[in-house]
Motif scaffolding. Structure first.
Motif, mmCIF file in Angstrom:
data_model
loop_
_atom_site.group_PDB
_atom_site.id
_atom_site.type_symbol
_atom_site.label_atom_id
_atom_site.label_comp_id
_atom_site.label_asym_id
_atom_site.label_seq_id
_atom_site.Cartn_x
_atom_site.Cartn_y
_atom_site.Cartn_z
ATOM 1 N N VAL A 192 -3.003 4.643 80.383
ATOM 2 C CA VAL A 192 -2.391 5.762 79.583
ATOM 3 C C VAL A 192 -3.679 6.853 79.725
ATOM 4 C CG1 VAL A 192 -1.582 6.878 77.524
ATOM 5 C CG2 VAL A 192 -0.801 4.567 78.465
ATOM 6 N N ALA A 193 -3.471 7.882 80.161
ATOM 7 C CA ALA A 193 -4.722 8.819 79.948
ATOM 8 C C ALA A 193 -4.462 9.711 78.613
ATOM 9 C CB ALA A 193 -4.637 9.860 81.158
ATOM 10 N N TYR A 194 -5.604 9.999 77.910
ATOM 11 C CA TYR A 194 -5.576 10.865 76.712
ATOM 12 C C TYR A 194 -6.489 12.063 76.970
ATOM 13 C CZ TYR A 194 -3.574 6.630 74.718
ATOM 14 O OH TYR A 194 -2.972 5.628 74.434
ATOM 15 N N ARG A 195 -6.273 12.875 76.182
ATOM 16 C CA ARG A 195 -6.989 14.392 76.254
ATOM 17 C C ARG A 195 -6.809 14.869 74.512
ATOM 18 N NH1 ARG A 195 -5.479 19.829 76.560
ATOM 19 N NH2 ARG A 195 -7.142 21.292 76.964
ATOM 20 N N ILE A 196 -7.884 15.035 74.054
ATOM 21 C CA ILE A 196 -8.121 15.733 72.783
ATOM 22 C C ILE A 196 -8.675 17.226 72.818
ATOM 23 C CG2 ILE A 196 -9.391 15.409 70.528
ATOM 24 C CD1 ILE A 196 -9.637 12.288 71.175
ATOM 25 N N LEU B 68 -3.780 15.549 70.273
ATOM 26 C CA LEU B 68 -3.879 14.357 71.297
ATOM 27 C C LEU B 68 -2.791 14.376 72.181
ATOM 28 C CD1 LEU B 68 -5.302 11.910 72.172
ATOM 29 C CD2 LEU B 68 -3.969 10.570 70.366
ATOM 30 N N THR B 69 -3.130 14.270 73.357
ATOM 31 C CA THR B 69 -2.032 14.252 74.432
ATOM 32 C C THR B 69 -2.065 12.996 75.249
ATOM 33 O OG1 THR B 69 -2.120 16.625 74.569
ATOM 34 C CG2 THR B 69 -1.144 15.387 76.568
ATOM 35 N N ARG C 6 2.767 14.884 73.032
ATOM 36 C CA ARG C 6 1.342 15.484 72.429
ATOM 37 C C ARG C 6 1.944 15.079 70.919
ATOM 38 N NH1 ARG C 6 -0.242 21.810 72.412
ATOM 39 N NH2 ARG C 6 1.844 21.958 71.053
ATOM 40 N N THR C 7 0.575 15.012 70.106
ATOM 41 C CA THR C 7 0.878 14.977 68.683
ATOM 42 C C THR C 7 -0.374 15.630 67.861
ATOM 43 O OG1 THR C 7 1.554 13.504 66.655
ATOM 44 C CG2 THR C 7 -0.451 12.579 68.614
ATOM 45 N N ARG C 8 -0.350 15.827 66.722
ATOM 46 C CA ARG C 8 -1.210 16.930 65.950
ATOM 47 C C ARG C 8 -1.994 15.534 65.211
ATOM 48 N NH1 ARG C 8 -0.781 20.681 60.763
ATOM 49 N NH2 ARG C 8 -3.270 20.781 60.116
ATOM 50 N N ILE C 9 -3.453 15.531 65.371
ATOM 51 C CA ILE C 9 -4.368 14.672 64.732
ATOM 52 C C ILE C 9 -4.519 15.236 63.211
ATOM 53 C CG2 ILE C 9 -6.406 13.481 64.778
ATOM 54 C CD1 ILE C 9 -6.624 13.720 67.662
ATOM 55 N N HIS D 225 6.193 11.327 68.129
ATOM 56 C CA HIS D 225 7.659 11.156 67.787
ATOM 57 C C HIS D 225 8.436 11.455 69.025
ATOM 58 C CE1 HIS D 225 6.431 11.942 63.380
ATOM 59 N NE2 HIS D 225 5.755 12.744 63.958
ATOM 60 N N HIS D 226 7.952 11.800 70.007
ATOM 61 C CA HIS D 226 8.605 11.767 71.269
ATOM 62 C C HIS D 226 8.164 10.865 72.344
ATOM 63 C CE1 HIS D 226 11.052 13.548 74.334
ATOM 64 N NE2 HIS D 226 10.064 13.844 75.253
ATOM 65 N N ARG D 227 9.199 9.970 72.809
ATOM 66 C CA ARG D 227 8.939 9.120 73.666
ATOM 67 C C ARG D 227 7.773 7.704 73.036
ATOM 68 N NH1 ARG D 227 10.041 9.561 79.196
ATOM 69 N NH2 ARG D 227 10.736 11.442 79.635
#
Length: 543
Positions: free
Chosen positions: A272-276, A287-288, A24-27, A256-258
């Protein structure tokens, strides 16, 4: 334990690694237009997801591939084929999850009814044992429990009828948040603040990946440079700022991770699946990204046991760990990794994660496996089972068993550490019985949890939990002493007397002194014969 029937103890096994990865990361740096578009798309797709979930729950056990295709066609006109596929799949997964929760609730009701029925059949005031509860203390308590028994039977009958019909009860947004609407003062929320959280929880902004498509996802696409774009539903196509009805956000995503693993997948067009999702309390968008990974090859149990392991006993506020050698003997001093489960959910999660990091780093330094209990308190925390022990029920209910187990397995897989799962039956009782007192001395006080950790480790190594059984007093080689030396189960001669080692038993004399020492004549002057004449020996002449 004499006279008690013990349940069958399952054999230890190597726990499987994780089957998926989520990062996960921040938008950041979203423009007002970007925020407006995300809100509109999430609200529109959320309403479609609510309607589809209602249809899926109404179908119940009549669900089939034809009905699934019909629901997807009905959603395609107001969204797109890929959005419709993600919505219908999410509805099906939610129904299946609710179905499993319903079955677990039925089992819990059955266990409660069985316990109350057994206690009601006993005389009032009869004491129970460690294995079975006794009768109720007073006549009033007996009467109240008889009323509760009728209530539980009614609930069980209703739940069984719903389960037979395939009917489940689901709340999009969460039942807890829904009930908070009636207790705004206790939750310290205003109606407007609650409404914002409720609407955000019901938004739908997630898309499944597709292998072979560009960057692994056609609906929500993230490029290696971090550019985020999404396919707009048909009613919102006029908001597009890119060709083919797409909207490109001004903000970029940086994982930043993986990050290298994620970049390798999207550059080779793997799914790759995404979720906002939007965090109302912080006012941030996240964003995950998630994807499946092949099963991690587990090592054989014999290899995981080689060289010993680290045994861990899980408790309400700490992990009690002790290192054992391959024979099941404790090595060094016990260690405890504490965590605080008070406060917010994020704080509790961070506490568990930090404790596991310290444990895993210790195991990594010594290249050892970790043995843990395969705990499951789903049927052990009801008030019917533990009665007035409210504090104990709160303790086991607050233990992060499932979260700790999932995190431990996933974090250990990254470090290449093997996890051995052990049946938790009688580990605390037998560990305290056989190991707590012998390992306690003036400079170390062994706790019950430390002793339970040794029991867990010995069971993972394939040894018996109990220490070596001493023979009758008059048959011991050291006469009324207690043998503490450990011997593996089945070792020939382990109950025989100690073999005799020739030579002295002190370190000041060489072991060979007994063989070389002989009685010789005295060489002192006072012991010399009186009539002996003194003669000087001839000298050795050398060149």
């Amino acid at each position: 334990m004499r006279g008690e029937s013990l349940r069958t103890i399952a054999a230890p096994f190597v726990a499987l690694g994780p089957a998926g990865v989520a990062i996960r990361t921040r938008i950041k740096d979203l423009t007002p237009d970007d925020d407006t578009v995300l809100r509109l798309v999430g609200a529109h797709l959320g309403s479609l997801a609510s309607k589809d979930l209602k249809r899926r729950c109404a179908e119940g056990l009549e669900h089939s591939t034809d009905t699934w295709a019909g629901r997807k066609r009905a959603l395609t006109d107001t969204s797109s084929s890929r959005w419709a596929g993600s919505i219908t799949k999410a509805s099906h997964d939610q129904w299946a999850l609710s179905r499993r929760a319903q079955l677990a609730h039925i089992h819990s009701l059955e266990a409660g009814i069985k316990t109350i029925t057994s206690r009601l059949s006993l005389p009032v005031g009869e004491k129970g044992s460690k294995r079975a509860p006794g009768g109720y203390r007073t006549r009033q308590e007996w009467f109240q429990k008889s009323r509760r028994l009728r209530l539980l039977k009614d609930r069980l009958e209703r739940e069984r009828a719903d389960h037979d019909r395939g009917r489940v009860r689901v709340v999009r947004g969460g039942k807890r948040l829904l009930n908070t609407r009636h207790h705004l003062d206790a939750a310290q929320l205003t109606e407007h603040a609650w409404r914002r959280r409720w609407e955000a929880e019901r938004w739908f902004l997630q898309a499944d990946g597709e292998s072979g498509k560009r960057f692994g996802n056609e609906t929500i696409r993230v490029t290696p440079d971090g550019e985020i774009s999404l396919k707009l539903p048909a009613p919102l196509a006029h908001l597009a700022n890119a060709p083919h009805g797409r909207y490109v956000l001004a903000a970029t995503a940086v994982f930043h991770h993986r990050s290298e693993e994620w970049a390798d997948r999207i550059t080779t067009n793997r799914a790759v699946a995404y979720r906002i999702h939007y965090d109302v309390q912080r006012g941030r968008w996240y964003l995950t990204a998630s994807w499946t990974i092949p099963p991690v090859t587990t090592v054989p149990l014999s290899h995981a046991r080689a060289g010993g392991l680290i045994s861990v006993d899980t408790n309400a506020d700490h992990l009690a760990a002790w290192r054992l050698d391959q024979h099941g003997n404790p090595v060094g001093e016990p260690r405890r990794f504490f965590y605080d489960l008070s406060g917010t959910a994020d704080h509790r999660d961070a506490q568990v994660r930090h404790a596991l990091i310290r444990l895993l780093h210790w195991a990594k330094r010594h290249s050892l496996s970790i043995a843990v209990e395969d705990l499951d308190f789903s049927a052990e925390k009801t008030r019917e089972k533990h009665g007035r022990q409210k504090r104990f029920r709160q303790v086991i209910s607050g233990m992060p068993v499932s979260r700790l187990r999932a995190r431990l397995v996933s974090m250990a897989a990254e470090l290449g550490i093997t996890i051995i799962a052990v049946d938790p039956a009688y580990t605390s009782r037998w560990g305290a019985q056989h190991w707590q007192k012998p390992l306690t001395h003036t400079t170390r006080k062994t706790s019950r949890h430390d002793a339970a950790g040794i029991a867990i480790g010995r069971r993972a190594l394939g040894h018996r939990i109990r220490r070596r059984t001493a023979p009758p007093p008059h048959d011991q080689s050291d006469r009324m002493g207690h043998r503490t030396a450990q011997a593996a189960h089945g070792t020939p001669g382990r109950e025989e007397s100690r073999p005799r080692i020739p030579g002295p038993r002190t370190r000041s004399v060489s072991p060979d002194a007994a063989r070389t020492r002989e009685t010789s004549a005295s060489t002192t002057v006072r012991d010399a014969p009186v009539d002996q004449d003194w003669v000087q020996d001839s000298l050795l002449l050398t060149d």
